[in-house]
Design a protein around this motif. Structure first.
Motif, PDB file in Angstrom:
ATOM      1  N   GLU A 249       0.824  -1.208   0.000  1.00  0.00           N
ATOM      2  CA  GLU A 249       0.000   0.000   0.000  1.00  0.00           C
ATOM      3  C   GLU A 249       0.861   1.262   0.000  1.00  0.00           C
ATOM      4  O   GLU A 249       0.493   2.275  -0.605  1.00  0.00           O
ATOM      5  CB  GLU A 249      -0.935  -0.011   1.212  1.00  0.00           C
ATOM      6  CG  GLU A 249      -2.046  -1.049   1.117  1.00  0.00           C
ATOM      7  CD  GLU A 249      -2.962  -1.023   2.328  1.00  0.00           C
ATOM      8  OE1 GLU A 249      -2.704  -0.209   3.254  1.00  0.00           O
ATOM      9  OE2 GLU A 249      -3.938  -1.797   2.348  1.00  0.00           O
TER      10      GLU A 249
ATOM     11  N   ASP B 119       1.964   1.725  -3.594  1.00  0.00           N
ATOM     12  CA  ASP B 119       0.817   2.188  -4.387  1.00  0.00           C
ATOM     13  C   ASP B 119       0.549   3.669  -4.151  1.00  0.00           C
ATOM     14  O   ASP B 119       0.341   4.447  -5.091  1.00  0.00           O
ATOM     15  CB  ASP B 119      -0.444   1.389  -4.027  1.00  0.00           C
ATOM     16  CG  ASP B 119      -0.459  -0.002  -4.653  1.00  0.00           C
ATOM     17  OD1 ASP B 119       0.557  -0.375  -5.270  1.00  0.00           O
ATOM     18  OD2 ASP B 119      -1.480  -0.702  -4.502  1.00  0.00           O
ATOM     19  N   ALA B 120       0.572   4.060  -2.867  1.00  0.00           N
ATOM     20  CA  ALA B 120       0.281   5.447  -2.529  1.00  0.00           C
ATOM     21  C   ALA B 120       1.355   6.389  -3.068  1.00  0.00           C
ATOM     22  O   ALA B 120       1.050   7.491  -3.539  1.00  0.00           O
ATOM     23  CB  ALA B 120       0.167   5.597  -1.012  1.00  0.00           C
TER      24      ALA B 120
ATOM     25  N   ASN C  31       0.850   6.665  -6.879  1.00  0.00           N
ATOM     26  CA  ASN C  31      -0.342   7.465  -7.161  1.00  0.00           C
ATOM     27  C   ASN C  31      -0.120   8.934  -6.842  1.00  0.00           C
ATOM     28  O   ASN C  31      -0.590   9.821  -7.555  1.00  0.00           O
ATOM     29  CB  ASN C  31      -1.541   6.936  -6.363  1.00  0.00           C
ATOM     30  CG  ASN C  31      -2.607   6.353  -7.269  1.00  0.00           C
ATOM     31  OD1 ASN C  31      -2.857   6.878  -8.355  1.00  0.00           O
ATOM     32  ND2 ASN C  31      -3.221   5.274  -6.837  1.00  0.00           N
TER      33      ASN C  31
ATOM     34  N   THR D  64      -9.537   8.270   0.247  1.00  0.00           N
ATOM     35  CA  THR D  64      -9.356   8.605  -1.161  1.00  0.00           C
ATOM     36  C   THR D  64     -10.592   8.144  -1.919  1.00  0.00           C
ATOM     37  O   THR D  64     -11.422   7.381  -1.377  1.00  0.00           O
ATOM     38  CB  THR D  64      -8.120   7.908  -1.751  1.00  0.00           C
ATOM     39  OG1 THR D  64      -8.351   6.484  -1.754  1.00  0.00           O
ATOM     40  CG2 THR D  64      -6.868   8.220  -0.937  1.00  0.00           C
TER      41      THR D  64
END
Length: 462
Positions: free
Chosen positions: A65, A68-69, A72, A149
C-alpha cells in the motif's frame, strides 16, 4: 591558388562548426548526466524514507500500500486524470469498459473531501433508490468518508451481489442528512437506448464502452425500420455522458460523417500527432441531426459533438460541456497493474482545443430548474479541477454549466426544442447561430489513421 584558399577557408569553417557541435553535445551530455545524477539522488532519498518508515513506524505498515500510494501521489500531481491502477483495479477497469461490473450503479467523483454523485446509471439499484446527481455521500455504512481517497470510498461501496449498504447523503434543499439503503447488484451498462418520438429518432448514448458502436447501429436500423419514410431526423442525446473509449467516439462520429477529419491528438512532440478521418458512407443517409449536450457531457462526448459541429453536420443544443480535452493512454505494467497517463490533448477538426473551455452549443437552451435547486445541478467543469491542464490556445477558462435533465420528456426543454427544430416548428435565428468553424486545410489533406490504444476514462463508477 584562389580555389585552394576557398577550400582552406571552407575546411576551417567546417572545423569550427564541428568543434562547436562537439562542444554543444558534450555540454548537453554533461547537463543530462548532472540531471540524471540529481534524479538518482532523489530516488535514493525515497528509498531512505521508505526504509525508515518500514523499520520505525509505530505499527507495521503494509508495504504494498505504501508503494501504491507513492506512485499514485506522483501521478496525481501531474493532472487530475493520470493515476496508477494496481492489478485489482486494472481488472476492474477492463470489466467496466466491457460494459458489465458489480456495484451500485453510480458515477462518482471526489469534492471537498466527500464523494459526489455525478449521475446514477439508468436501471441500476442507485437509480431505483432515488440517488440524484449532485448528492454528497458523507458516510458509508456509518464510516465517515472524509479522509478516504476516492478509490478507498469506491472499495467500501463495492461488495457481493445481493448484500446491502447504507449511504448517508447530503442533498441541497434537504435540511438534514438522510440514509439511503441500497442492495448491490451486477451493473450492466446498456450504453445506447432509443425511442421514436413521433417522426424523430431519439438515441441516447450514456457512455462510450465496447458496446456503443454496435448499439448505435442497432438503434439506427430499428428506428429506420419502424418509422420508414416518416423519419425526419435524429436527436443524439449526449447529456451527462462522462466519456469512455476514444475509438468508440471516433466510430460514432464516423457513422454520422461522410468524410473529413474527426479528431486529432497531439502529444509533447510533433511527431506524435495523430489524425483520425471519417470513411466514406453516412449510415443515416444525410438526415438532419441535433446533438444534446450539457455540463455533464465530457471527453469522448465532446469529441463527437465537436466533430459534428465543425463539419456543420449537426446542430448542437443545450448548455456548455465539461471541457475535458485530454487523452489518457493505458500502459500495462505486467502483473503489477497499469498506468493511466495523460499523453495528449485532442483537437476538433477545426483545430480547437476544448480543454478547460468546453463545447459551446449552437443554441443554448436552459432547463426550467427552480432557483433553489440550481446549485445542485451545476457542474463546475474541468477548469475547476485542481492541477488541470491549461488550454494551449489560451483564452478564458470557463467554469460551470447546468446538467439537469428532467425525468419526464414532456418537461425536458432541451429535448422538446430539438424535436421542434427537426420538425421545422422553430428555426435558428441569427442570434441563435454561432459561427461554426470549418475544418482546416491541413485536416482535409491528412490520411486516415487507425485509433491508438487509448482510453478516455469516465469518472469512477461504482
Amino acid at each position: 591558388m584562389h580555389k585552394r584558399l576557398l577550400s582552406a577557408v571552407g575546411f576551417m569553417a567546417a572545423g569550427a562548426v564541428a568543434a562547436t557541435v562537439l562542444w554543444t553535445a558534450a555540454s548537453a551530455l554533461d547537463a543530462a548526466t548532472s540531471s540524471d545524477t540529481d534524479t538518482y539522488r532523489q530516488l535514493n532519498l525515497f528509498g531512505d524514507v521508505f526504509d525508515r518508515v518500514r523499520s520505525d513506524y509505530v505499527e507495521k505498515p503494509n508495504e504494498e500500500e505504501l508503494i501504491d500510494a507513492a506512485i499514485n501521489g506522483m501521478l496525481t500531481s501531474l493532472d487530475p486524470h493520470s493515476s496508477y491502477m494496481n492489478a485489482k483495479r486494472f481488472r476492474e477497469m477492463q470489466v467496466q469498459t466491457r460494459g458489465e461490473f458489480g456495484g451500485l450503479g453510480i458515477e462518482v467523483t471526489m469534492e471537498n473531501g466527500v464523494v459526489k454523485v455525478v449521475t446514477p446509471i439508468d436501471d441500476t439499484p442507485a437509480e431505483a433508490a432515488g440517488i440524484l446527481p449532485g448528492d454528497m455521500i458523507t458516510h458509508i455504512d456509518g464510516t465517515q468518508v472524509m479522509g478516504m481517497t476516492l478509490n478507498e470510498a469506491v472499495d467500501q461501496m463495492r461488495g457481493p451481489v445481493n448484500t446491502s449498504i447504507a449511504l448517508t447523503v447530503v442533498r441541497d434543499g434537504v435540511a438534514e442528512p438522510f440514509e439511503v439503503k441500497i442492495t448491490r447488484d451486477i451493473i450492466r451498462i446498456r450504453s445506447v437506448r432509443w425511442d421514436p418520438e413521433g417522426n424523430i429518432g431519439y438515441i441516447r448514448i450514456t457512455t462510450f464502452n465496447e458496446q456503443t458502436q454496435e448499439g448505435l447501429e442497432t438503434a439506427i436500423k430499428e428506428l429506420s425500420s419502424e418509422l420508414g419514410n416518416k423519419l425526419k431526423g435524429y436527436v443524439i442525446d449526449l447529456r451527462n455522458n462522462p466519456g469512455g473509449l476514444l475509438d468508440q467516439a471516433i466510430s460514432v462520429s464516423d457513422t454520422l460523417l461522410n468524410q473529413g477529419e474527426i479528431v486529432s491528438t497531439r502529444g509533447r512532440n510533433s511527431e506524435e500527432t495523430q489524425r483520425f478521418n471519417a470513411q466514406a458512407g453516412d449510415l443515416i443517409e444525410g438526415k438532419p441531426v441535433v446533438v444534446l449536450i450539457n455540463g455533464g457531457s465530457a471527453s469522448a462526448s465532446e469529441i463527437v459533438a465537436g466533430a459534428l459541429q465543425d463539419h456543420k453536420r449537426a446542430t448542437i443544443v443545450g448548455t456548455r460541456s465539461f471541457g475535458k480535452g485530454s487523452v489518457q493512454t493505458i500502459i500495462p505494467l505486467g502483473s503489477y497493474g497499469a498506468l493511466r497517463l495523460t499523453t495528449a490533448r485532442y483537437y476538433t477538426p477545426a483545430g480547437r482545443s476544448i480543454q478547460a473551455q468546453g463545447i459551446d452549443p449552437d443554441i443554448k437552451v436552459e432547463q426550467d430548474v427552480p432557483e433553489a435547486e440550481r446549485a445542485k445541478f451545476e457542474t463546475k467543469g474541468e477548469a475547476s479541477l485542481p492541477g488541470h491542464l491549461q488550454n494551449e490556445d489560451g483564452g478564458e477558462e470557463l467554469k460551470g454549466s447546468t446538467s439537469y435533465v428532467p425525468k419526464e420528456k414532456d418537461d425536458d426543454a432541451q429535448l422538446q426544442y430539438a424535436l421542434s427544430l427537426l420538425r421545422g416548428e422553430v428555426a435558428m435565428t441569427t442570434d441563435d447561430k454561432k459561427k461554426k468553424a470549418a475544418p482546416s486545410k491541413d485536416a482535409e489533406k491528412t490520411q486516415d489513421t487507425k485509433a491508438q490504444e487509448t482510453e478516455e476514462p469516465a469518472p469512477a463508477e461504482e
